[in-house]
Every structure is written in structure tokens, then in C-alpha cells.
Scaffold this active site. Structure first.
Site, PDB file in Angstrom:
ATOM      1  N   GLU A  12     -11.812  -3.419  -3.045  1.00  0.00           N
ATOM      2  CA  GLU A  12     -10.691  -2.786  -3.549  1.00  0.00           C
ATOM      3  C   GLU A  12     -10.536  -2.794  -5.269  1.00  0.00           C
ATOM      4  OE1 GLU A  12      -7.385  -2.893  -0.839  1.00  0.00           O
ATOM      5  OE2 GLU A  12      -8.758  -4.564   0.019  1.00  0.00           O
ATOM      6  N   HIS A  41       0.839  -1.310  -0.040  1.00  0.00           N
ATOM      7  CA  HIS A  41       0.074   0.040  -0.110  1.00  0.00           C
ATOM      8  C   HIS A  41       0.840   1.259   0.126  1.00  0.00           C
ATOM      9  CE1 HIS A  41      -3.548  -2.387   0.073  1.00  0.00           C
ATOM     10  NE2 HIS A  41      -3.735  -2.238   1.346  1.00  0.00           N
ATOM     11  N   HIS A  88      -9.735   1.973   0.243  1.00  0.00           N
ATOM     12  CA  HIS A  88      -9.908   0.865   0.839  1.00  0.00           C
ATOM     13  C   HIS A  88     -10.930   1.117   1.947  1.00  0.00           C
ATOM     14  CE1 HIS A  88      -8.145  -2.344   3.047  1.00  0.00           C
ATOM     15  NE2 HIS A  88      -6.901  -2.421   2.500  1.00  0.00           N
TER      16      HIS A  88
END
Length: 348
Positions: A312, A102, A172
Site C-alpha cells: 500500500e 482507513h 488496498h
């Protein structure tokens, strides 16, 4: 717009989008983060259906598992935190095992974005400098949030760079259509249906092997309405945390159906649409299982394992290191454009 505290002396701003049917979405400039989505059930009862915190301190804490954030420069994992672009190797920050997750140790979800209101949209902007977390190129990114009167939260993410760099953004948000505080007891009652017939196989560290496998005759087959509680115990790894491959629209400015989720008791329904090639389906397996380690969220709610689901939309994980995956390199003169629509309603 209201002030929502400060980060390193800089003001965090909160915006609330509203529509004519009583739905509301709160967004803050820290991480371009969705902090609340309030939507009615079939009886008109309004609940907040995303996990999060009451204040900025919660989002700054190490207990924040990216609740509601805009993830970048590259969402999901990069194997061994390294890749090659145009013959040059780049090493990015390692923050999970040997890999990068991420965007690294201080990705875009942990940065303050600038914000403006344009017509009925909140537009957030971030400039990520060359070398940020090890990535090449100065990237200019925008994330636009818009809530329509028919319940569509439309999020549009754009990026440009004067130097070739991998880009893979996502939102997210952690959803529980029964209400953010209801945990696994209600999540297991959710019914899922996906528009996907393949998934990307991973190793024990959740890094893709490169194999794209058909979902048929497996627990990954969610093409027909499936109650989560009937299958989650059969999923390797203690729940879903896998990328599903989506049929791409012919024009990437258009969107295609990704998934439908219903919570039968309340009738709340979520339909997801996107122009991306994949969707990471995650059932919050990493949230704690015990009371003494619960994540304390909004209004003192305790969040546990399997408290929520994430859808996502994004490119395939580690696409930069798999030549058979969709291209993830943004080149000078091109525009990365990612559209995801979360449409909230009720099913009687």
C-alpha cells in the site's frame, strides 16, 4: 461496463480493462475497488492474482478486509482518532481500539463512486462532504485506472479541498501471484525485494512512535531478495504490517521503484512504482486461521491468515500527528496527486 448489483438502491457498475497480452483488470464503483487481476504465468496459464468476492454482497459484509479498495480520506491509522490542523482539533470516527483506521466507520472504501470512461481509462469520482467522518473540508477526489500493453496497472489518485484537511489515499489490493486461492502455502514461496532502508517503528497498537529506524541487521531488511517463508515467523506481530520509508523522486509527478515480488514456480512477477514516501507491507495477518471462520471469497475459495500480501503506497501512518513525518495536510489551491504502478509480467 456491466451492472454489478445495487447499494442503497444505487447501481454498482463493473468495468473490465484489457490489453493485448491477455491481462485483464476488473474494477467496480463501490469503493473504487479492484476486484480481479488476471495475468498469465511463464507457461501462459492465466490466474486471478488478487483476493476478493464474487458479488457486491461480499464487499458489503463485515468480513471484507478492504479487498482491492481505494482507501480514504486517510489510509492507515490516526492515533487516538484525533489531530490538530491550523490550531483546531478534530475528532474522527473510532473503528479500531482507540484509533481511526482507513478513513473511519464509513470511509471512501464503503462509498459509491461515479464513473466515466475516458480514452482507455476508467475515471472514478467522489465528493466527500465537510465533516465526513469528522474530517474538515469538502474533498473532491478522482481515482483513474489504466492498463497498458506492457502489463502496467497505473492508478492515479487526486484530491482537492477548499479547506485544509489531511489526505492519504492508497489502493488496498491483496496479491498472491500463485493465484488468489492458494493461501500461505504459496505466499511463503514469494521472493520480495524492497527499495527501502528505513521503517517507522510502532507501539503495540500499530501507532508510530515517531522513530524512523534503519532496517539493517533486522527482519525488516528486505533490500536483498528474501523468501517470505524464511522470515515471516520472526516478524513481531505475526507477520508484516509495517510502513517502509521510500526514497522520494525529485519531482513528485514522477515515480520511483518501490518493490519487486516474484513467485518462482509460476514465474509471475510484480514490480511496484510510486511517487509516495512510504509503503505499508502487510501479509494479511488478520485473516482467520481456522476453517470454520475462513473468509469465503471468489469461486468459494477459503482465505486464511497469510493468504496474500499488500503493498500500500502512501504517506507514513499517523503523519498528521508526527511533525518529523512528511506533510499530510492538503491545502486550498493545492492538488494531492498519488501515482502507483503495479506492473505484472513473468520472470523465466
Amino acid at each position: 461496463m456491466t451492472t454489478w448489483g445495487t447499494v442503497n438502491g444505487q447501481e454498482v457498475k463493473k468495468f473490465t480493462l484489457k490489453n493485448k497480452v491477455g491481462q485483464e483488470v476488473d474494477i467496480v464503483t463501490y469503493g473504487a475497488t479492484v476486484t480481479a487481476i488476471r495475468t498469465p504465468d511463464k507457461h501462459g496459464n492465466i490466474e486471478d492474482v488478487v483476493l476478493g468476492f464474487d458479488n457486491i454482497e461480499g464487499y458489503l459484509s463485515p468480513n471484507n478486509p478492504y479487498f482491492g479498495a481505494t482507501i480514504g480520506r486517510v489510509a492507515n491509522r490516526i492515533g487516538k482518532a484525533t489531530f490538530i490542523v491550523d490550531g483546531q482539533r478534530y475528532n474522527v470516527s473510532v473503528n479500531i481500539n482507540e484509533d481511526s483506521l482507513h478513513g473511519g466507520t464509513h470511509g471512501w472504501s464503503m462509498k459509491l463512486w461515479n464513473a466515466t470512461v475516458e480514452n482507455d481509462c476508467v475515471v472514478m469520482t467522489l465528493i466527500s462532504p465537510d465533516g465526513d467522518e469528522g474530517y474538515p473540508g469538502t474533498v473532491t477526489a478522482t481515482t483513474t485506472f489504466q492498463l497498458s500493453d506492457d502489463g502496467e496497472l497505473r492508478i492515479k489518485m487526486k484530491a482537492t479541498s477548499p479547506k485544509a484537511t489531511p489526505i492519504n489515499l492508497t489502493n488496498h489490493s491483496y496479491f498472491n501471484l500463485a493465484g488468489h486461492a492458494t493461501n500461505a502455502a504459496e505466499l511463503y514461496k514469494h521472493v520480495f525485494m524492497f527499495n527501502t532502508d528505513h521503517w517507522t517503528v510502532t507501539d503495540s497498537g500499530s501507532i508510530p512512535t515517531g522513530e524512523i529506524r534503519a532496517v539493517e541487521n533486522s527482519v525488516m531488511d528486505l533490500r536483498n531478495a528474501t523468501t517470505l517463508g524464511d522470515v515471516i515467523d520472526k516478524v513481531p506481530g505475526g507477520g508484516y504490517d509495517y510502513n517502509f520509508c521510500l526514497p522520494l523522486p525529485h519531482d513528485n509527478r514522477k515515480i520511483s521503484f518501490v518493490a519487486k515480488v516474484v513467485h518462482p514456480a509460476t514465474g509471475r512477477r510484480l514490480d511496484v512504482y510510486s511517487n509516495q514516501p512510504g509503503v505499508q507491507f502487510y501479509t494479511s495477518n488478520s485473516l482467520p486461521e481456522r476453517n470454520d471462520t475462513a473468509v469465503i471469497g471468489k469461486n468459494g475459495a477459503q482465505y486464511f491468515k497469510h493468504a496474500a500480501f499488500c503493498l500500500e503506497t502512501q504517506n507514513y501512518p499517523d503523519a498528521i500527528n508526527n511533525k518529523n513525518f512528511p506533510n499530510s495536510v492538503l491545502r486550498p489551491g493545492d492538488v494531492y496527486e498519488h501515482i502507483v504502478v503495479y506492473k505484472f509480467g513473468v520472470e523465466i
